[in-house]
Design a protein around this motif. Sequence first.
Motif, PDB file in Angstrom:
ATOM      1  N   GLU A   6      13.893 -10.940  29.170  1.00  0.00           N
ATOM      2  CA  GLU A   6      15.184 -10.583  29.737  1.00  0.00           C
ATOM      3  C   GLU A   6      15.395 -11.280  31.072  1.00  0.00           C
ATOM      4  O   GLU A   6      14.440 -11.575  31.800  1.00  0.00           O
ATOM      5  CB  GLU A   6      15.292  -9.068  29.956  1.00  0.00           C
ATOM      6  N   CYS A  22      18.758 -12.109  26.898  1.00  0.00           N
ATOM      7  CA  CYS A  22      17.458 -11.901  26.276  1.00  0.00           C
ATOM      8  C   CYS A  22      17.207 -13.077  25.359  1.00  0.00           C
ATOM      9  O   CYS A  22      17.937 -13.277  24.386  1.00  0.00           O
ATOM     10  CB  CYS A  22      17.432 -10.588  25.494  1.00  0.00           C
ATOM     11  N   TRP A  35      19.721  -3.304  22.976  1.00  0.00           N
ATOM     12  CA  TRP A  35      19.421  -3.103  24.392  1.00  0.00           C
ATOM     13  C   TRP A  35      19.131  -1.625  24.636  1.00  0.00           C
ATOM     14  O   TRP A  35      19.834  -0.747  24.116  1.00  0.00           O
ATOM     15  CB  TRP A  35      20.583  -3.527  25.282  1.00  0.00           C
ATOM     16  N   CYS A  95      15.404  -5.543  26.146  1.00  0.00           N
ATOM     17  CA  CYS A  95      15.901  -5.971  24.854  1.00  0.00           C
ATOM     18  C   CYS A  95      14.821  -5.730  23.806  1.00  0.00           C
ATOM     19  O   CYS A  95      13.627  -5.702  24.111  1.00  0.00           O
ATOM     20  CB  CYS A  95      16.345  -7.434  24.857  1.00  0.00           C
ATOM     21  N   GLY A 111      10.970  -6.801  25.141  1.00  0.00           N
ATOM     22  CA  GLY A 111      10.784  -7.586  26.339  1.00  0.00           C
ATOM     23  C   GLY A 111      10.170  -6.748  27.440  1.00  0.00           C
ATOM     24  O   GLY A 111       9.911  -5.553  27.271  1.00  0.00           O
TER      25      GLY A 111
END
Length: 120
Positions: A6, A22, A35, A95, A111
């Motif tokens: 991200e 992302c 998200w 993300c 992430g």
Amino acid sequence: QVQLVESGGGLVQAGGSLRLSCTASGPTLRSSMGWFRQAPGKEREFVAAITWAGSNSRYADSVKGRFTISRDNAKNTMYLQMNSLKPDDTAVYYCAQGTYNSLVADFGSWGQGTQVTVSS
């Protein structure tokens, strides 16, 4: 295995805007992405999700009408455009890839997150 990174977080005044990105590296699958966000002392919560082709999207009630999720598969990148930001939007934003739903447990890849801070 896919790696998600991200970017785009930062400090913004209330009413302002940010766009989060992302980017996926490594092998990619045709899958939905989403998200999530997590504020201090709170559980990670769903924000938005989008299907592979970007033809469908869904949002948490708290962000609907203010946030827009999109993706550019040619760039292996997903975006979250955040407008009319509120202090309550302050959180680490993550993300994720794996499914088109609202459940943290159903997403397989994550992430490391990017901090969004909205001042009063």
